[in-house]
Design a protein around this motif. Structure first.
Motif, PDB file in Angstrom:
ATOM      1  N   GLN A 190       0.583  -1.190   0.014  1.00  0.00           N
ATOM      2  CA  GLN A 190       0.103   0.017   0.204  1.00  0.00           C
ATOM      3  C   GLN A 190       0.763   1.115  -0.105  1.00  0.00           C
ATOM      4  O   GLN A 190       2.035   1.305   0.741  1.00  0.00           O
ATOM      5  CB  GLN A 190      -0.925  -0.078   1.228  1.00  0.00           C
ATOM      6  N   VAL A 191       0.577   2.158  -0.689  1.00  0.00           N
ATOM      7  CA  VAL A 191       1.270   3.558  -0.940  1.00  0.00           C
ATOM      8  C   VAL A 191       0.212   4.683  -0.416  1.00  0.00           C
ATOM      9  O   VAL A 191      -0.976   4.632  -0.999  1.00  0.00           O
ATOM     10  CB  VAL A 191       1.578   3.932  -2.460  1.00  0.00           C
ATOM     11  N   LYS A 192       0.518   5.363   0.514  1.00  0.00           N
ATOM     12  CA  LYS A 192      -0.248   6.439   0.986  1.00  0.00           C
ATOM     13  C   LYS A 192      -0.192   7.534   0.226  1.00  0.00           C
ATOM     14  O   LYS A 192       0.978   8.138   0.275  1.00  0.00           O
ATOM     15  CB  LYS A 192       0.046   6.695   2.556  1.00  0.00           C
ATOM     16  N   LEU A 193      -1.165   8.157  -0.540  1.00  0.00           N
ATOM     17  CA  LEU A 193      -1.013   9.141  -1.319  1.00  0.00           C
ATOM     18  C   LEU A 193      -0.960  10.378  -0.572  1.00  0.00           C
ATOM     19  O   LEU A 193      -0.207  11.302  -1.202  1.00  0.00           O
ATOM     20  CB  LEU A 193      -2.234   9.195  -2.394  1.00  0.00           C
ATOM     21  N   ASN A 194      -1.383  10.464   0.598  1.00  0.00           N
ATOM     22  CA  ASN A 194      -1.109  11.970   1.225  1.00  0.00           C
ATOM     23  C   ASN A 194       0.378  12.135   1.585  1.00  0.00           C
ATOM     24  O   ASN A 194       0.842  13.076   2.243  1.00  0.00           O
ATOM     25  CB  ASN A 194      -1.912  11.999   2.597  1.00  0.00           C
ATOM     26  N   GLU A 195       1.041  11.062   1.418  1.00  0.00           N
ATOM     27  CA  GLU A 195       2.637  11.324   1.775  1.00  0.00           C
ATOM     28  C   GLU A 195       3.480  11.688   0.556  1.00  0.00           C
ATOM     29  O   GLU A 195       4.488  11.830   0.624  1.00  0.00           O
ATOM     30  CB  GLU A 195       3.362  10.020   2.318  1.00  0.00           C
ATOM     31  N   LEU A 196       2.774  11.838  -0.733  1.00  0.00           N
ATOM     32  CA  LEU A 196       3.465  12.240  -2.064  1.00  0.00           C
ATOM     33  C   LEU A 196       3.093  13.543  -2.128  1.00  0.00           C
ATOM     34  O   LEU A 196       2.291  14.268  -1.670  1.00  0.00           O
ATOM     35  CB  LEU A 196       2.727  11.230  -3.112  1.00  0.00           C
ATOM     36  N   GLU A 197       4.357  14.298  -2.777  1.00  0.00           N
ATOM     37  CA  GLU A 197       4.244  15.876  -2.869  1.00  0.00           C
ATOM     38  C   GLU A 197       3.846  16.070  -4.527  1.00  0.00           C
ATOM     39  O   GLU A 197       4.395  15.151  -5.423  1.00  0.00           O
ATOM     40  CB  GLU A 197       5.667  16.277  -2.779  1.00  0.00           C
ATOM     41  N   PRO A 198       2.940  16.618  -4.814  1.00  0.00           N
ATOM     42  CA  PRO A 198       2.256  16.791  -6.167  1.00  0.00           C
ATOM     43  C   PRO A 198       3.554  17.073  -7.176  1.00  0.00           C
ATOM     44  O   PRO A 198       3.990  18.039  -7.063  1.00  0.00           O
ATOM     45  CB  PRO A 198       1.360  17.781  -6.034  1.00  0.00           C
ATOM     46  N   GLY A 199       3.452  16.464  -8.216  1.00  0.00           N
ATOM     47  CA  GLY A 199       4.522  16.851  -9.201  1.00  0.00           C
ATOM     48  C   GLY A 199       6.118  16.117  -9.037  1.00  0.00           C
ATOM     49  O   GLY A 199       6.814  16.326  -9.995  1.00  0.00           O
ATOM     50  N   LYS A 200       6.088  15.462  -7.722  1.00  0.00           N
ATOM     51  CA  LYS A 200       7.353  15.049  -7.422  1.00  0.00           C
ATOM     52  C   LYS A 200       7.500  13.626  -7.549  1.00  0.00           C
ATOM     53  O   LYS A 200       6.785  12.828  -7.076  1.00  0.00           O
ATOM     54  CB  LYS A 200       7.952  15.751  -6.025  1.00  0.00           C
ATOM     55  N   VAL A 201       8.743  13.211  -8.079  1.00  0.00           N
ATOM     56  CA  VAL A 201       8.745  11.672  -8.069  1.00  0.00           C
ATOM     57  C   VAL A 201       9.322  11.045  -6.656  1.00  0.00           C
ATOM     58  O   VAL A 201      10.231  11.630  -6.283  1.00  0.00           O
ATOM     59  CB  VAL A 201       9.892  11.196  -9.419  1.00  0.00           C
ATOM     60  N   LYS A 202       8.838  10.127  -6.359  1.00  0.00           N
ATOM     61  CA  LYS A 202       9.272   9.326  -5.034  1.00  0.00           C
ATOM     62  C   LYS A 202       9.743   8.056  -5.438  1.00  0.00           C
ATOM     63  O   LYS A 202       9.013   7.286  -5.791  1.00  0.00           O
ATOM     64  CB  LYS A 202       8.167   9.350  -3.866  1.00  0.00           C
ATOM     65  N   ASP A 203      10.919   7.462  -4.909  1.00  0.00           N
ATOM     66  CA  ASP A 203      11.439   6.504  -5.196  1.00  0.00           C
ATOM     67  C   ASP A 203      11.147   5.663  -3.982  1.00  0.00           C
ATOM     68  O   ASP A 203      11.643   5.903  -2.788  1.00  0.00           O
ATOM     69  CB  ASP A 203      13.069   6.575  -5.359  1.00  0.00           C
ATOM     70  N   LEU A 204      10.271   4.507  -4.084  1.00  0.00           N
ATOM     71  CA  LEU A 204       9.953   3.666  -3.015  1.00  0.00           C
ATOM     72  C   LEU A 204      10.267   2.070  -3.131  1.00  0.00           C
ATOM     73  O   LEU A 204      10.221   1.634  -4.146  1.00  0.00           O
ATOM     74  CB  LEU A 204       8.435   3.689  -2.802  1.00  0.00           C
TER      75      LEU A 204
END
Length: 81
Positions: free
Chosen positions: A21-35
């Motif tokens: 599961q990826v929590k969308l509220n932990e993402l910054e709009p427009g930024k790539v996150k390597d998980l």
């Protein structure tokens, strides 16, 4: 967001290797996150301790208002005279 990973060899039905599961509220709009996501058999069953591996993913979030507008327009298209 739920991510499900399958093994599909093309011979038999695809086998579920695990999910995460990826929590969308932990993402910054427009930024790539390597998980690195730890896979589990079932997100509902917390007692599953078997190591099912990990999967690396790059996730990008769009701004919420753009997604909401797109979904609203798809569900309720407007006719412009």
């Amino acid at each position: 967001m739920v991510v499900k990973i399958y093994d599909d060899e093309g011979i038999q039905a695809a086998e579920l290797l695990g999910c995460a599961q990826v929590k969308l509220n932990e993402l910054e709009p427009g930024k790539v996150k390597d998980l690195w996501l730890k896979l589990v058999k079932d997100l509902e069953v917390q007692r599953d301790n078997k190591n099912r591996g990990q999967v690396r993913t790059l996730v990008t979030s769009l701004q919420k208002y753009i997604i909401m507008k797109t979904l609203r327009d798809l569900l309720h298209p407007r006719v412009i005279p």
